[in-house]
Enzyme design. Structure first.
Site, PDB file in Angstrom:
ATOM      1  N   TYR A 223       1.219  -8.065   7.876  1.00  6.50           N
ATOM      2  CA  TYR A 223       1.307  -6.612   8.281  1.00  6.50           C
ATOM      3  C   TYR A 223       1.560  -6.364   9.540  1.00  6.50           C
ATOM      4  O   TYR A 223       0.621  -6.922  10.435  1.00  6.50           O
ATOM      5  CB  TYR A 223       0.265  -5.793   7.426  1.00  6.50           C
ATOM      6  CG  TYR A 223       0.213  -5.558   6.115  1.00  6.50           C
ATOM      7  CD1 TYR A 223       0.669  -4.411   5.464  1.00  6.50           C
ATOM      8  CD2 TYR A 223      -0.554  -6.658   5.289  1.00  6.50           C
ATOM      9  CE1 TYR A 223       0.810  -4.497   3.887  1.00  6.50           C
ATOM     10  CE2 TYR A 223      -0.543  -6.536   3.862  1.00  6.50           C
ATOM     11  CZ  TYR A 223      -0.055  -5.344   3.308  1.00  6.50           C
ATOM     12  OH  TYR A 223       0.187  -5.259   2.043  1.00  6.50           O
ATOM     13  N   HIS A 405      -1.607   4.745  -6.293  1.00  6.89           N
ATOM     14  CA  HIS A 405      -2.304   3.832  -5.443  1.00  6.89           C
ATOM     15  C   HIS A 405      -3.992   3.377  -6.201  1.00  6.89           C
ATOM     16  O   HIS A 405      -4.553   4.122  -6.607  1.00  6.89           O
ATOM     17  CB  HIS A 405      -2.807   4.425  -4.179  1.00  6.89           C
ATOM     18  CG  HIS A 405      -3.427   3.625  -3.080  1.00  6.89           C
ATOM     19  ND1 HIS A 405      -2.770   2.687  -2.661  1.00  6.89           N
ATOM     20  CD2 HIS A 405      -4.892   3.645  -2.822  1.00  6.89           C
ATOM     21  CE1 HIS A 405      -3.769   2.018  -1.518  1.00  6.89           C
ATOM     22  NE2 HIS A 405      -5.001   2.578  -1.951  1.00  6.89           N
TER      23      HIS A 405
END
Ligand SMILES: *[C@@H]1O[C@H](CO)[C@@H](O)[C@H](O)[C@H]1NC(C)=O
Ligand SMILES: *[C@@H]1O[C@H](CO)[C@@H](O)[C@H](O)[C@H]1NC(C)=O
Length: 514
Positions: A223, A405
């Site tokens: 990331y 999510h």
């Protein structure tokens, strides 16, 4: 899954072979001719090296998908299909194979052991096989639903595409051993909504948020965090659209990207460009969580409805933005450089409504708990009638997009709208939800929520590989159940969630332990 008797299976196999022979491919000597013009709005690389590339379009009136599979370096064939969660067992497959003499195309399925069988009913229908300068191009179609109990039902939400590469000829389809192949999966939303693209205002301007010249680490998952800022004195604007900018050649490497705005309270945020888990990352970046844009592999541009835009800039909002890029590098390639990011389209002529994001689902608390060794455990959160009565304007709000999510054990998420004690419509649903594929999805139909309505969000978890209970929380091994809905006009209500009452929970355990 129903297992047919041996005689039925044999008959099916014979019939299937006949169909396959009928479809013997004439790989025409069209080498050098220009590739046909593309009627496919969607395209995605299937494998990390990009040797298989899938393009597709959707016909809602005929309820079918046209696939075009480009095989760049054809060896002896290819498997392509769909399965519940991306495994090559219990999969629904189109297979191109050769016995060394002729080439065949057929609709097949794999059993629990990965053994292939021809389908009695051929639902992947080959329309064209053509050699192009880029490779072999296969065009075939497949209805959403085939009524064959062994076939995959193509639904809204995530579809796990699977593939396998055949390196050598096989005497028959049944002789193909899937466990010895190079295989993989790719997640995608196949049934993209067919909505018309709203016109952009004449004064639309663009801004690119991208990390310049990142040296992508040679590890599977990175990331990358990058901080940038809006120009000084940037006044309040509306974002009306955004689209991905993916560095050419890195299409299979860039998995998803998000642009966040930092908290308004932060005076300044230091410059940073590095892995998000780096020790050098400024702690202040943890306060940059307000989503401005989100994109995931396979998604196209995101448009706001013509009457709404997402506000940014001006007083009361931070000038600092954080870009997060998720690189998926399973081959651990070294030395790749990337400058991908997101292009925001914005206007100074504010639209009638501010768009907002509301979080539905369950409060993250330890009493939101999932026992270990559960295959499909459901938890439900409510946005109650009292809340919507209090917070929504009399004319209601309009939900046009949604991002589901959960953390690692999430398998399904659904939000339904109830009115007058009855379920009325589904806001968003994903029966093949994967925590590794979270994108903001436009809804096929805008859902209007009125004061007094209830929004019910249910998440299904699989804790089959866990030894201890999983509780709610922010940690990756803890769980969440969330639907971020994008709507207008914006209200003060940012969270509309529920939690289990600890007192009732204690009474419950008291009862079951008696
Ligand atoms: C999808 O592609 C096929 C094959 O090129 C074409 O015939 C068809 O018209 C396209 N359908 C849509 C809905 O675009
Ligand atoms: C299939 O391939 C795997 C791995 O190469 C091997 O262990 C297995 O014995 C093979 N099965 C058959 C039926 O050939």
């Amino acid at each position: 899954m129903q297992v047919p008797s041996p005689s039925a299976r044999e008959a099916a196999s014979m019939y299937g072979t006949a169909v396959a022979v009928f479809l013997v491919i004439l790989v025409a000597a069209l080498q050098g001719s220009a590739p046909p013009e593309s009627p496919f709005p969607y395209r995605i690389p299937l494998d990390p090296e990009g040797t298989l590339e899938l393009s597709w379009n959707v016909s809602y009136t005929r309820e079918l998908v046209h696939f075009q599979l480009l095989v760049r370096e054809l060896k002896a064939g290819v498997l392509f299909g769909m399965s519940d969660r991306g495994q090559l067992e219990d999969a629904d497959l189109a297979v191109l194979w050769t016995d060394g003499d002729k080439a065949y195309f057929g609709d097949a399925w794999s059993d629990q052991r990965g053994q292939l069988h021809l389908d009695p009913q051929q639902d992947y229908q080959l329309l064209r096989a053509q050699r192009t300068p880029a490779g072999l191009s296969l065009l075939f179609k497949r209805p959403f639903s085939t009524c064959d109990p062994r076939d995959y039902l193509i639904e809204d939400g995530t579809v796990h595409l699977v593939y396998g590469i055949l390196e050598q000829p096989f005497a028959s389809l049944e002789a193909i051993n899937t466990s010895a192949l190079q295989t993989g999966l790719q997640r995608v939303q196949l049934l993209k909504p067919d909505i018309s693209v709203p016109a952009l205002p004449p004064d639309t301007r663009t801004m690119e948020v991208r990390a310049p010249d990142v040296l992508v680490p040679g590890q599977e998952t990175t990331y990358w965090c990058y901080v940038t800022e809006l120009p000084g004195g940037f006044s309040r604007h509306h974002i009306v659209m955004y689209e991905p900018i993916v560095t050419e050649g890195n299409e299979a490497l860039v998995h998803h990207m998000e642009v966040f705005q930092c908290a308004a309270e932060l005076e300044s945020v230091p410059q940073f460009s590095g892995p998000c888990d780096s020790k050098m990352k400024p702690a202040r970046l943890n306060h940059c969580r307000h989503v401005l844009a989100a994109w995931a592999l396979g998604a196209k541009a995101f448009y706001y409805p013509e009457e709404a835009g997402l506000a940014f800039g001006g007083a009361g909002s931070s000038r600092f933005l954080r870009l997060e890029v998720h690189y998926h590098n399973p081959l651990r390639m070294q030395g790749r450089r990337d400058s991908s990011g997101i292009r925001l389209y914005y206007t100074a002529t504010l639209r009638r409504f501010d768009a907002g994001i509301m979080e539905l689902g369950l409060v993250y608390t330890p009493v939101m708990a999932i026992p270990p060794q559960e295959e499909a455990f459901v938890l439900t959160g409510y946005c109650t009638d009292k809340c919507t009565q209090l917070a929504l304007p009399p004319s209601g709000i309009h939900i046009f997009a949604s991002q589901l999510h959960t953390h690692l054990t999430g398998r399904k998420v659904i939000t339904v709208l109830a009115r007058g004690g009855r379920e009325r419509e589904v806001v968003n649903r994903d029966d093949h939800y994967s925590p590794h594929f979270q994108e903001i999805r436009m809804l096929k139909k805008v859902v209007s929520v009125h004061p007094g309505d209830v929004l019910i969000t249910s998440c299904t978890y699989n804790t089959g590989d866990r030894k201890l209970a999983t509780v709610g929380g922010f940690g990756i091994l803890e769980e969440m159940c969330v639907n971020y809905v994008h709507y207008y006009p914006q209200t003060q209500l940012e969270l509309c969630k529920s939690s289990v009452d600890p007192g009732f929970l204690q009474k419950y355990f008291h009862l079951v332990n008696r």
